[in-house]
Design a protein around this motif. Structure first.
Motif, mmCIF file in Angstrom:
data_model
loop_
_atom_site.group_PDB
_atom_site.id
_atom_site.type_symbol
_atom_site.label_atom_id
_atom_site.label_comp_id
_atom_site.label_asym_id
_atom_site.label_seq_id
_atom_site.Cartn_x
_atom_site.Cartn_y
_atom_site.Cartn_z
ATOM 1 N N HIS A 173 0.842 -1.200 0.000
ATOM 2 C CA HIS A 173 0.000 0.000 0.000
ATOM 3 C C HIS A 173 0.880 1.254 0.000
ATOM 4 C CE1 HIS A 173 -3.457 2.563 0.890
ATOM 5 N NE2 HIS A 173 -2.754 3.112 1.866
ATOM 6 N N ARG A 174 1.916 1.256 0.808
ATOM 7 C CA ARG A 174 2.817 2.408 0.872
ATOM 8 C C ARG A 174 3.594 2.570 -0.432
ATOM 9 N NH1 ARG A 174 6.669 1.643 5.567
ATOM 10 N NH2 ARG A 174 7.210 3.802 5.052
ATOM 11 N N VAL A 175 3.968 1.451 -1.043
ATOM 12 C CA VAL A 175 4.650 1.530 -2.348
ATOM 13 C C VAL A 175 3.715 2.179 -3.367
ATOM 14 C CG1 VAL A 175 5.593 0.177 -4.266
ATOM 15 C CG2 VAL A 175 6.168 -0.440 -1.908
ATOM 16 N N SER A 176 2.457 1.768 -3.363
ATOM 17 C CA SER A 176 1.501 2.316 -4.332
ATOM 18 C C SER A 176 1.264 3.805 -4.126
ATOM 19 C CB SER A 176 0.166 1.555 -4.252
ATOM 20 O OG SER A 176 -0.517 1.844 -3.040
ATOM 21 N N LEU A 177 1.370 4.285 -2.890
ATOM 22 C CA LEU A 177 1.200 5.711 -2.626
ATOM 23 C C LEU A 177 2.341 6.543 -3.202
ATOM 24 C CD1 LEU A 177 -0.130 5.693 1.069
ATOM 25 C CD2 LEU A 177 -1.435 5.864 -1.056
ATOM 26 N N SER A 178 3.467 5.905 -3.470
ATOM 27 C CA SER A 178 4.621 6.589 -4.067
ATOM 28 C C SER A 178 4.753 6.270 -5.547
ATOM 29 C CB SER A 178 5.913 6.194 -3.330
ATOM 30 O OG SER A 178 5.862 6.553 -1.970
ATOM 31 N N SER A 179 3.652 5.898 -6.186
ATOM 32 C CA SER A 179 3.707 5.458 -7.587
ATOM 33 C C SER A 179 4.182 6.555 -8.537
ATOM 34 C CB SER A 179 2.341 4.947 -8.045
ATOM 35 O OG SER A 179 1.354 5.962 -7.933
ATOM 36 N N ALA A 180 4.014 7.827 -8.155
ATOM 37 C CA ALA A 180 4.498 8.912 -9.005
ATOM 38 C C ALA A 180 6.016 8.868 -9.144
ATOM 39 C CB ALA A 180 4.057 10.261 -8.435
ATOM 40 N N LEU A 181 6.681 8.290 -8.139
ATOM 41 C CA LEU A 181 8.138 8.191 -8.171
ATOM 42 C C LEU A 181 8.616 6.802 -8.577
ATOM 43 C CD1 LEU A 181 8.907 10.149 -4.862
ATOM 44 C CD2 LEU A 181 9.202 10.974 -7.206
ATOM 45 N N ASN A 182 7.979 5.762 -8.069
ATOM 46 C CA ASN A 182 8.479 4.406 -8.344
ATOM 47 C C ASN A 182 7.780 3.720 -9.522
ATOM 48 O OD1 ASN A 182 5.974 3.357 -7.340
ATOM 49 N ND2 ASN A 182 6.781 3.398 -5.249
ATOM 50 N N ARG A 183 6.749 4.356 -10.088
ATOM 51 C CA ARG A 183 6.022 3.823 -11.255
ATOM 52 C C ARG A 183 5.341 2.480 -10.968
ATOM 53 N NH1 ARG A 183 6.298 8.165 -14.918
ATOM 54 N NH2 ARG A 183 8.388 9.078 -14.728
ATOM 55 N N MET A 184 4.994 2.253 -9.713
ATOM 56 C CA MET A 184 4.353 0.988 -9.344
ATOM 57 C C MET A 184 3.058 1.287 -8.598
ATOM 58 S SD MET A 184 6.224 -1.401 -10.607
ATOM 59 C CE MET A 184 5.609 -2.865 -9.807
ATOM 60 N N ASN A 185 1.932 1.282 -9.323
ATOM 61 C CA ASN A 185 0.638 1.491 -8.675
ATOM 62 C C ASN A 185 0.088 0.161 -8.170
ATOM 63 O OD1 ASN A 185 -0.490 0.162 -10.905
ATOM 64 N ND2 ASN A 185 -0.879 2.079 -11.993
ATOM 65 N N ALA A 186 -1.104 0.192 -7.598
ATOM 66 C CA ALA A 186 -1.662 -1.016 -6.994
ATOM 67 C C ALA A 186 -1.853 -2.130 -8.019
ATOM 68 C CB ALA A 186 -2.998 -0.684 -6.315
ATOM 69 N N THR A 187 -2.263 -1.786 -9.231
ATOM 70 C CA THR A 187 -2.467 -2.813 -10.271
ATOM 71 C C THR A 187 -1.148 -3.433 -10.693
ATOM 72 O OG1 THR A 187 -4.439 -1.649 -11.068
ATOM 73 C CG2 THR A 187 -3.413 -3.238 -12.556
#
Length: 380
Positions: free
Chosen positions: A233-247
């Motif tokens: 969940h925390r990774v997905s919240l940083s998707s603008a930087l890590n390019r990894m959303n929940a999907t």
């Protein structure tokens, strides 16, 4: 309306210690009434059921009761959690022990650091193969990883790749194979909403169903799942930087969390969209999934109150604790809300209202004694 409350570990532990069998029955029943009753036929058609692993907390030394509770427990276990996937090939070799879980938690804690969360392609990009092999060996041996030391050789991508690999090496998926059918039914709750209101109602039902399903996991699975989903969940919240959303993350983790080990590549391909959607929903709603449904919390408190009041009457307690949650007075005071007792009666009525067929006769044979005895004898 309050749909769920913060998870009270002391309440859960007290309930398990008082009567883990009753706790399992209660959770399964609450879950069964959230699932689509029209899918009951498919769930009842399988004969296998999973070991829910609730005996990690010792039960009372009082003599366990038999009779209606035991038969109803077996009925609910078949209805809600039916595996049906028995592998004919040798399974992966790793068992999720407490020590192994602690090592995986070290990887999760390291990946949860802010700089690592922002690593582009986290869980998608691989690390260096030689470092991954060394790290995996250390984890499997239970060695000290020292990931926070200044001379640590492993980076975020090494740890992310090893975490995925070790989850894949578990003997069964983290959500367990016995719960696979239930999770398919839970995922189906959110399909094709007719309006925004229906969408929100379905979302809340899915969250409550997942809360209950997670309570029925073996303790080590539940602990690791809590840490893992919160990390994702925390990774997905940083998707603008890590390019990894929940999907994106769900695509990586669905096979390790949800898919039976026997599932073929072709079957996985056909079901990938729905399985990915199910895991993406878990990632998006992770902060709420380890809370208690308010109805279950109330039932557990009521159970503990009656259990304490009848502590020296083992036989009487067996009946009262089994059916405390559907006490007639509580049903009358519910102001029209769907209580467990009402849901039981609706289930009974639904099966008998089905068109005549061989399948209906099979269902009637399964539920008549269990539900009719329950409703007639204990609610009259």
């Amino acid at each position: 309306m309050v749909y769920w409350v913060d998870c009270d570990d002391s309440l859960l532990e007290k309930s398990l210690r008082a009567n883990s069998e009753y706790f399992a029955v209660l959770c399964r029943m609450h879950l069964l009434f959230l699932l689509d009753l029209h899918s009951l036929e498919a769930l009842l058609s399988t004969e296998t059921s999973s070991d829910l692993g609730l005996r990690c907390v010792p039960t009372s030394n009082r003599q366990k009761h038999r009779g209606l509770l035991c038969r109803f427990n077996r009925f609910l276990q078949k209805s809600v959690f039916s595996g049906g996937f028995r592998s004919t090939t040798p399974p992966p070799t790793i068992t999720l022990t407490e020590e192994f879980g602690d090592s995986l938690n070290e990887l999760i804690d390291f990946l949860g650091q802010k700089t690592n969360l922002q690593s582009e392609g986290l869980f998608r990009k691989s690390g260096q193969k030689s470092r991954e092999l060394e790290l995996k060996r250390l984890v499997c041996e239970g060695a000290e990883l020292r990931l926070d030391s200044v001379d640590c050789r492993f980076n975020a991508h090494d740890c992310a790749s090893v975490l995925k690999s070790l989850l894949a090496d578990l003997k069964e998926p983290l959500l367990t194979e016995g719960h696979y059918e239930a999770h398919c039914q839970i995922a189906a709750l959110g399909r094709e909403p007719a309006s925004k209101q229906e969408y929100e109602e379905n979302r809340l039902r899915r969250i409550q169903a997942l809360q209950l399903a997670f309570l029925l996991l073996p303790m080590q699975n539940r602990k690791l799942l809590l840490k893992l989903l919160n990390l994702l969940h925390r990774v997905s919240l940083s998707s603008a930087l890590n390019r990894m959303n929940a999907t994106n993350l769900a695509t990586m983790f669905a096979p390790h969390l949800l898919c039976p080990r026997k599932m073929s590549a072709e079957e996985l391909r056909l079901k990938s969209q729905s399985l990915t959607g199910a895991v993406a929903f878990m990632i998006e709603n992770a902060p709420d999934l380890f809370r208690l449904p308010s109805s279950l919390s109330a039932d557990l408190k009521e159970f503990l109150k009656h259990s304490a009041a009848t502590d020296e009457k083992a036989e009487d307690e067996a009946v009262r604790t089994t059916f405390t949650f559907c006490d007639r007075k509580r049903s009358n005071d519910a102001d029209g809300s769907d209580t467990t007792a009402v849901a039981l009666a609706e289930l009974f009525a639904h099966v008998h209202a089905m068109p005549d067929s061989a399948k209906k006769r099979q269902l009637v044979k399964r539920v008549d004694f269990e539900l009719f005895t329950f409703v007639f004898l204990f609610l009259k």
